[in-house]
Scaffold this motif. Structure first.
Motif, short mmCIF file in Angstrom:
data_model
loop_
_atom_site.label_atom_id
_atom_site.label_comp_id
_atom_site.label_asym_id
_atom_site.label_seq_id
_atom_site.Cartn_x
_atom_site.Cartn_y
_atom_site.Cartn_z
N ARG A 182 0.80 -1.23 0.00
CA ARG A 182 0.00 0.00 0.00
C ARG A 182 0.84 1.28 0.00
NH1 ARG A 182 -5.48 -0.71 1.73
NH2 ARG A 182 -5.98 -2.89 2.17
N SER A 183 2.05 1.22 0.54
CA SER A 183 2.89 2.43 0.59
C SER A 183 4.07 2.36 -0.37
CB SER A 183 3.43 2.64 2.02
OG SER A 183 2.42 3.06 2.90
N LEU A 184 4.84 1.27 -0.30
CA LEU A 184 6.13 1.24 -0.98
C LEU A 184 6.04 1.14 -2.49
CD1 LEU A 184 8.38 -0.91 1.37
CD2 LEU A 184 8.38 1.55 1.04
N ILE A 185 5.10 0.32 -2.98
CA ILE A 185 5.01 0.13 -4.44
C ILE A 185 4.77 1.46 -5.14
CG2 ILE A 185 3.58 -0.83 -6.27
CD1 ILE A 185 5.57 -2.80 -5.17
N GLY A 186 3.82 2.23 -4.65
CA GLY A 186 3.54 3.53 -5.26
C GLY A 186 4.70 4.49 -5.11
N LEU A 187 5.26 4.58 -3.88
CA LEU A 187 6.36 5.51 -3.64
C LEU A 187 7.57 5.17 -4.50
CD1 LEU A 187 6.23 5.93 0.24
CD2 LEU A 187 5.88 7.73 -1.47
N ASN A 188 7.84 3.86 -4.66
CA ASN A 188 8.98 3.46 -5.47
C ASN A 188 8.83 3.91 -6.92
OD1 ASN A 188 10.16 0.74 -7.20
ND2 ASN A 188 11.55 1.80 -5.81
N GLN A 189 7.63 3.75 -7.46
CA GLN A 189 7.42 4.16 -8.84
C GLN A 189 7.47 5.68 -8.99
OE1 GLN A 189 7.00 2.15 -11.75
NE2 GLN A 189 7.97 0.81 -10.26
N TRP A 190 6.93 6.40 -8.01
CA TRP A 190 6.97 7.86 -8.07
C TRP A 190 8.40 8.37 -7.99
CZ3 TRP A 190 3.57 10.56 -10.27
CH2 TRP A 190 2.20 10.34 -10.11
N THR A 191 9.20 7.81 -7.06
CA THR A 191 10.57 8.30 -6.91
C THR A 191 11.45 7.87 -8.08
OG1 THR A 191 11.09 6.39 -5.48
CG2 THR A 191 10.47 8.44 -4.40
N ARG A 192 11.08 6.81 -8.77
CA ARG A 192 11.79 6.45 -10.00
C ARG A 192 11.48 7.47 -11.09
NH1 ARG A 192 12.65 0.86 -12.27
NH2 ARG A 192 14.04 -0.15 -10.79
N LYS A 193 10.25 7.92 -11.14
CA LYS A 193 9.84 8.86 -12.18
C LYS A 193 10.33 10.27 -11.87
CE LYS A 193 5.79 10.06 -14.97
NZ LYS A 193 4.36 9.76 -15.23
N PHE A 194 10.35 10.63 -10.58
CA PHE A 194 10.80 11.95 -10.16
C PHE A 194 11.87 11.79 -9.07
CE2 PHE A 194 6.42 12.50 -11.60
CZ PHE A 194 6.54 13.56 -12.48
N PRO A 195 13.08 11.36 -9.45
CA PRO A 195 14.12 11.12 -8.44
C PRO A 195 14.62 12.43 -7.83
CG PRO A 195 15.03 10.92 -10.64
CD PRO A 195 13.55 11.09 -10.82
N PRO A 196 15.02 12.39 -6.56
CA PRO A 196 15.61 13.59 -5.95
C PRO A 196 17.02 13.81 -6.50
CG PRO A 196 15.79 11.74 -4.45
CD PRO A 196 14.99 11.25 -5.63
N LYS A 197 17.56 14.99 -6.24
CA LYS A 197 18.93 15.27 -6.69
C LYS A 197 19.92 14.36 -6.00
CE LYS A 197 18.07 20.12 -7.91
NZ LYS A 197 18.43 21.54 -7.63
N THR A 198 19.72 14.15 -4.69
CA THR A 198 20.58 13.23 -3.94
C THR A 198 19.70 12.43 -2.98
OG1 THR A 198 21.02 14.66 -2.02
CG2 THR A 198 22.40 14.98 -3.97
N ASN A 199 20.22 11.31 -2.51
CA ASN A 199 19.48 10.50 -1.54
C ASN A 199 19.23 11.27 -0.25
OD1 ASN A 199 19.38 8.33 -3.28
ND2 ASN A 199 21.13 7.28 -2.37
N ASP A 200 20.13 12.19 0.08
CA ASP A 200 20.01 12.93 1.33
C ASP A 200 18.89 13.96 1.31
OD1 ASP A 200 22.09 11.56 2.50
OD2 ASP A 200 23.62 13.00 1.86
N ASP A 201 18.21 14.08 0.18
CA ASP A 201 17.11 15.06 0.09
C ASP A 201 15.85 14.60 0.80
OD1 ASP A 201 18.71 16.72 -1.35
OD2 ASP A 201 17.69 16.46 -3.27
N PHE A 202 15.70 13.28 1.05
CA PHE A 202 14.46 12.74 1.62
C PHE A 202 14.69 12.16 3.00
CE2 PHE A 202 12.36 11.50 -2.74
CZ PHE A 202 12.23 12.83 -3.05
#
Length: 562
Positions: A182-202
């Motif tokens: 319910r949480s991870l599948i959607g978040l994973n696809q969203w962050t793949r489509k709109f990745p942050p500049k660095t991992n430390d951003d989130f």
């Protein structure tokens, strides 16, 4: 004297402003009132910005919000500008009747009430407060005074070096399988489509809908598949924290806008907790229990791959640690170092062991049965995530299981997504008579089980086996009388529920699983037709087969019909 005057002005202004802001102190429980602010164009119709929360309907965000060490929240008035809105997050208890949905939570719900704008007077208060705070801070610094009167921290908090703090919610997220779906599948696809500049951003926080929700190492382990700074906390720690901190952006995902009528003319908006976080392509999320369709879906394999890849990037010695973990497992089994040889030639099968609820009663007998395959370099061990002392130990515990994992239907099997490629997971399906709760959905063989969805279209093999009446350790004296047996089960009340009761497994189940799947690891055994035949002939169901037709591997699904 000057300091006293400044303190008095600051107290007066801040009391007036903060009284209308976050009213959640250290004594508050999760779900109490929160008040914050966001831009009006972020309400209702999401602006299409560069971040995933600008596109996901269940997300909204608050800008330049600060938390003081006395538990109060406020906004940095020097950063907010003239265009303001102020959401208020309030606690709304939910009364539940006996006939209502069993999934409702009587501990209450969180609703976000958002006002479109602030009055001119309130905006003036914010600006004056900012001037007073900055002047006071400069005076204290110039006079080398560091005394904290409880007011300075409210207007002179420091900004987090992590720009985006993200609160996530979904139904039943205290259960790892539900959280994964319910949480991870959607978040994973969203962050793949709109990745942050660095991992430390989130940085992520989990909001548990029920007050008893607990943050497990498993939550931290699975969120490791997303870009983030390595810190995962309970939302309650953010709300009730005693430190002074400001946030550039505080994002909430997993919340629905209530009453969307007339958005353009509304002066107030309300958000309520949502059952799940969405997906860039809703039709691609295979989850029959959330309204999806059974079709080819790359989302689960993508998340599994990101989990493994990100952990390998963070720990370059990971594969070496896995091999060392396998060696220690073999030594603990009683094998001698000079007889082990290459640890990767051994097949290590984990038998999921639980201490509370759904305990595998005859697990020791099953391990003894497995020992008959020792000459073929196969061993079975007990695996209990509750005994792991760290996130890394959970990771190594499951990455070392190159023979597979066996366990009763439940969230503890979610960790099997960490098993090596081509591994087998055997999900033991509880015996549920037609009159009992869970019949028809908890142990399905004609489609993936709710738990088994996480393995769909991955490079893992997911097998199921239906336990029979003999697995239930109750009411054996009435087995010859159906009515008396049913009454006996009824008298047990919740102790008879499949998700509570302990179980036994016949020795032949483990034997057949090893001989039919684990030991058949040559190219012929991986052929789809061969796997289907072995599944059918031995009474299993093969929910997800990573098998070959010709030279290529792909996924197929061999469900039972009827």
């Amino acid at each position: 004297m000057v300091l006293a005057i400044i303190s008095f002005i600051s107290f007066t202004l801040n009391w007036s402003v903060l009284h209308h802001h976050l009213e959640t102190g250290p004594e508050a429980e999760e779900g109490k009132a929160i008040k914050a602010h966001t831009k009006s164009n972020d309400i209702g119709n999401q602006s299409r910005g560069p971040h995933f929360w600008d596109h996901e309907p269940s997300c909204f965000h608050l800008d330049y919000i600060c938390h003081a060490n006395n538990g109060k929240w406020f906004y940095d008035p020097s950063r907010t500008g003239s265009h303001f809105s102020q959401p208020a997050v309030t606690f709304n208890p939910v009364a539940i009747d006996d006939d209502d949905d069993v999934h409702l939570n009587n501990n209450g719900d969180i609703h976000f009430n958002v006002q479109k704008s602030l009055s001119w007077g309130r905006r003036t208060y914010f600006r004056l407060a900012a001037c007073v705070c900055k002047f006071k801070a400069m005076w204290l610094e110039r006079n080398h005074t560091h005394a904290d009167d409880g007011i300075t921290s409210q207007c002179y908090s420091y900004y987090s070096q992590t720009p985006y703090h993200i609160v996530i919610h979904s139904d039943h997220n205290d259960m790892l399988g539900e959280f994964y779906i319910r949480s991870l599948i959607g978040l994973n696809q969203w962050t793949r489509k709109f990745p942050p500049k660095t991992n430390d951003d989130f940085q992520f926080y989990i909001h548990f809908h029920n007050n008893g929700g607990r943050l497990f190492d498993g939550h931290k382990l699975f969120l490791g598949g997303l870009p983030q700074n390595g810190k995962v906390e309970n939302f309650k720690s953010l709300v009730q924290g005693n430190s002074s901190q400001c946030f550039q952006k505080l994002v909430f995902c997993g919340y629905n806008l209530v009453d969307k009528e007339g958005l353009d003319n509304k002066e107030a908006f309300e958000f309520a907790t949502a059952p799940l976080i969405g997906h860039p392509n809703p039709e691609a999320t295979l989850n029959l229990y959330l309204g999806g369709r059974s079709k080819q879906n790359p989302s689960y394999q993508a998340l599994r791959q990101d989990l493994l890849t990100r952990n390998a990037e963070k720990n370059p010695m990971l594969q070496r640690k896995v091999r060392e973990y396998r060696l220690q497992t073999l030594l603990q089994k009683g094998l001698k170092l000079d007889t082990i040889g290459d640890v990767d030639e051994w097949k290590i099968i984990g038998l999921s062991d639980r201490k509370y609820r759904r305990v595998w009663l005859n697990i020791e007998t099953s391990i003894t049965t497995c020992d008959s395959f020792l000459h073929k370099k196969v061993i079975c061990i007990k695996v209990n995530v509750e005994e792991a002392e760290s996130v890394e130990e959970q990771l190594l515990m499951h990455m070392s299981l190159n023979g597979g994992l066996i366990g009763i239907h439940g969230s503890q099997l979610t960790n099997a997504v960490l098993l090596p490629k081509h591994s087998f997971i055997l999900e033991l399906l509880p015996w549920i008579p037609s009159f009992a709760w869970g019949a028809g959905w908890a142990a399905t063989t004609n489609q993936p089980t709710p738990m088994g969805t996480v393995f769909h279209d991955t490079d893992l093999n997911h097998v199921g086996f239906s336990l029979d009446r003999s697995s239930v350790p109750f009411c054996h004296e009435y087995r010859t009388n159906e009515e008396q047996e049913k009454n006996c089960f009824g008298n047990l009340d919740e102790k008879f529920r499949w998700d509570v009761r302990d179980f036994n497994v016949e020795e032949s189940v483990v034997m057949k699983f090893i001989s039919s799947f684990v030991l058949v690891n040559n190219s012929t055994g991986a052929e789809c037709d061969s796997m289907e035949a072995r599944t059918r002939d031995n009474g299993f169901v093969l929910y997800n087969a990573f098998c070959s037709r010709g030279d290529e591997f792909h996924t197929e699904h061999f469900y039972k019909r009827g």
